[in-house]
Design a protein around this motif. Sequence first.
Motif, short mmCIF file in Angstrom:
data_model
loop_
_atom_site.label_atom_id
_atom_site.label_comp_id
_atom_site.label_asym_id
_atom_site.label_seq_id
_atom_site.Cartn_x
_atom_site.Cartn_y
_atom_site.Cartn_z
N GLN A 75 0.71 -1.03 0.10
CA GLN A 75 0.01 0.08 0.05
C GLN A 75 0.79 1.37 0.12
O GLN A 75 1.99 1.29 0.38
N GLN A 76 0.41 2.38 -0.60
CA GLN A 76 1.13 3.70 -0.56
C GLN A 76 0.27 4.70 -0.16
O GLN A 76 -1.18 4.73 -0.30
N ARG A 99 -1.01 -4.69 -0.49
CA ARG A 99 -2.15 -4.27 -1.16
C ARG A 99 -2.97 -5.33 -1.63
O ARG A 99 -2.46 -6.53 -2.05
N ARG A 100 -4.53 -5.04 -1.75
CA ARG A 100 -5.34 -6.20 -2.32
C ARG A 100 -5.56 -5.80 -3.68
O ARG A 100 -5.84 -4.70 -4.03
N TYR A 101 -5.63 -6.81 -4.50
CA TYR A 101 -5.91 -6.73 -5.99
C TYR A 101 -7.19 -7.76 -6.26
O TYR A 101 -7.35 -8.68 -5.86
N GLY A 136 -13.07 -0.78 -4.52
CA GLY A 136 -12.52 -1.31 -3.30
C GLY A 136 -11.30 -1.95 -3.41
O GLY A 136 -10.77 -2.35 -2.23
N ALA A 137 -10.75 -2.45 -4.39
CA ALA A 137 -9.35 -3.10 -4.64
C ALA A 137 -8.97 -2.75 -5.90
O ALA A 137 -9.49 -2.29 -6.90
N ILE A 187 -9.63 -12.26 -4.99
CA ILE A 187 -9.09 -11.01 -4.33
C ILE A 187 -7.50 -11.74 -3.91
O ILE A 187 -7.60 -12.65 -3.30
N VAL A 188 -6.70 -10.98 -4.36
CA VAL A 188 -5.23 -11.54 -4.13
C VAL A 188 -4.32 -10.49 -3.71
O VAL A 188 -4.54 -9.30 -3.47
N GLU A 189 -3.41 -10.98 -2.82
CA GLU A 189 -2.20 -9.86 -2.53
C GLU A 189 -1.15 -10.47 -3.39
O GLU A 189 -0.66 -11.43 -3.54
#
Length: 312
Positions: A3-4, A127-129, A250-251, A283-285
């Motif tokens: 995350q940033q 971060r979530r993708y 949301g991602a 949903i992945v990291e």
Amino acid sequence: MFQQTIGSRVDFEGVGVHSGLPVRLTLLPAEVDTGIVFHLLEDDGFVHEIPAVSRHSALTDLSTVVGDPRGSHVSTIEHLMAALYAVGIDNVVAQIDAREMPILDGCSAHYVAALNEAGVVRQAAKRRYLRVLKPVRVELNGAYAEYRPHAGTRFEIEIDFANAAIGRQVYRADLTAERFRKDLSTARTFGFMADVERLWAAGYALGSSLENSVVLSDDGRVVNPEGLRFEDEFVRHKALDAVGDQALAGARVLGCYKSYRGGHRLNALALQALLADRKAYEIVEMPSRRVDPVRHAPLVAVAAPAYGPQTL
């Protein structure tokens, strides 16, 4: 993968494109998992916290709104959301003293420049993708939009207007911060002279001008004396629209978004259809660890207008 947030405070001043009223906006660094959150300072001195996610969004005719349209809300957030999404900012608090964002010069260029000056700070949390697993398609009044699997974040946008100044235009590219800055961030909102009086009568576009919009005459002329910034500025702005609309997912989305004659409503309907089908995404990291999407808050898209003058 991480995350940033931004490296320092950023301030903006301008007017709302619809209200014509002055507005001040301040972006502040935020902690991990904050997301993009608006802090709206109302006249009574109370601060309303409004997350910029689809479940807090409302259907409106001319812009994207978060909060209660009949009460505390922030409208016309699309340009900022597109800039934050493209630059890669996950966590920001946006303090604002009016219910509409400043239109600035009708695009995302000022936001991108200010974010780059403030700097990007990597944070400790992953971060979530949202990874697209299978095609999802929606159709609306002769237009269509679809998501399909892709290794990165890609947009393929095609428009087709009867107005001679626009006609048929196509933009296709994988999204990166640099490509957004060069290709899309300076593409301005546009509208038609034929719609101006109707919008004014309804209390809209009171802050619109040739300083922040491309205006087209009925006979296919660009009214702005300086002309266009790109020969295909119209489709580039529609691509900017799509980036901003996707920012409320949301991602961050890993997949290709394609639309023909699209706009805010179609963008939102496509995202709704994707998120409604749990077999269509995961949903992945990054790079590969899977996260159970049931454990996270539901991702729900928001609809906005499909045609007519755009305020994004």
